[in-house]
Scaffold this motif. Structure first.
Motif, short mmCIF file in Angstrom:
data_model
loop_
_atom_site.label_atom_id
_atom_site.label_comp_id
_atom_site.label_asym_id
_atom_site.label_seq_id
_atom_site.Cartn_x
_atom_site.Cartn_y
_atom_site.Cartn_z
N ARG A 25 54.21 26.79 38.64
CA ARG A 25 53.59 27.00 37.08
C ARG A 25 53.66 25.77 36.50
O ARG A 25 54.90 25.33 36.01
CB ARG A 25 54.32 28.28 36.49
N THR A 27 52.44 25.60 33.38
CA THR A 27 51.67 25.66 31.75
C THR A 27 52.99 26.24 31.13
O THR A 27 53.89 26.90 31.47
CB THR A 27 50.63 27.01 31.86
N THR A 29 54.50 28.25 27.41
CA THR A 29 54.40 29.27 26.70
C THR A 29 53.57 29.33 25.52
O THR A 29 52.56 30.07 25.30
CB THR A 29 55.99 29.93 25.94
N ASN A 32 49.90 29.10 27.02
CA ASN A 32 49.55 30.68 27.26
C ASN A 32 49.08 31.45 26.00
O ASN A 32 48.12 32.13 26.20
CB ASN A 32 50.59 31.01 28.16
N ALA A 57 47.44 36.26 27.97
CA ALA A 57 48.53 35.51 27.66
C ALA A 57 49.59 35.98 28.36
O ALA A 57 50.13 35.32 29.08
CB ALA A 57 48.96 35.65 26.17
N LEU A 60 49.15 34.97 32.26
CA LEU A 60 49.40 33.68 32.62
C LEU A 60 50.91 33.25 32.62
O LEU A 60 51.36 32.35 33.16
CB LEU A 60 48.56 32.83 31.54
N GLU A 61 51.65 33.91 31.54
CA GLU A 61 52.79 33.52 31.60
C GLU A 61 53.94 34.04 32.73
O GLU A 61 54.73 33.41 33.24
CB GLU A 61 53.59 34.10 30.23
N VAL A 71 54.99 35.98 24.42
CA VAL A 71 53.84 35.36 24.34
C VAL A 71 52.76 36.14 23.73
O VAL A 71 51.61 35.45 23.41
CB VAL A 71 53.58 34.75 25.77
N GLU A 133 50.21 40.94 36.36
CA GLU A 133 50.69 39.97 37.15
C GLU A 133 51.49 40.38 38.24
O GLU A 133 51.33 39.80 39.22
CB GLU A 133 51.18 38.65 36.06
#
Length: 136
Positions: A25, A27, A29, A32, A57, A60-61, A71, A133
């Motif tokens: 990962r 990215t 916080t 996101n 968000a 993705l987090e 997030v 997720e």
């Protein structure tokens, strides 16, 4: 020892360990949250759009429920900023200026309601996104 040889202290060294908790990962916080907030703003014509932005968000987090809450709430704050600016601008255009303390109080109550609605539903969406997720 030749001039281009590495120092003896580095010959048998191993690279530092890779973070096992979050491999691959790249990215953050904040990024996101901004991406989820943009989704919430773009879909603002859809009812309960803060849930969708928070879910993006949170998805993705990744992580656990607390990460999703954090997030998602940040994505809700990203959505709240332009909504409140546009809302106060529209109230000003309609003639609801600083003429009355009651109207000012009413505006603050409305801002509190919109804040709870937007940030709360985005946090809920963040939890849903983290769950999606981890399950799918």
């Amino acid at each position: 020892m030749a001039p281009n040889d590495p120092p003896s202290s580095l010959e048998n060294s191993t690279p530092p360990p890779v973070d096992e908790q979050d491999p691959g990962r790249g990215t953050s916080t904040a990024l996101n949250a901004v991406l989820g907030g943009v989704v919430g703003i773009v879909l603002s014509f859809v009812p309960l759009s803060p849930v969708l932005g928070g879910a993006v968000a949170g998805y993705l987090e990744g992580g656990d429920t607390n990460d999703g809450l954090r997030v998602g709430a940040l994505a809700g704050l990203v959505v709240l900023l332009p909504l409140s600016v546009i809302g106060f601008f529209l109230l000003f255009l309609l003639g609801f200026g600083a003429n009355s303390a009651v109207l000012g109080l009413l505006g603050l109550v409305a801002l509190l309601f919109v804040t709870i609605y937007t940030v709360g539903l985005s946090a809920l969406g963040g939890v849903i996104g983290v769950y999606a997720e981890s399950e799918f």
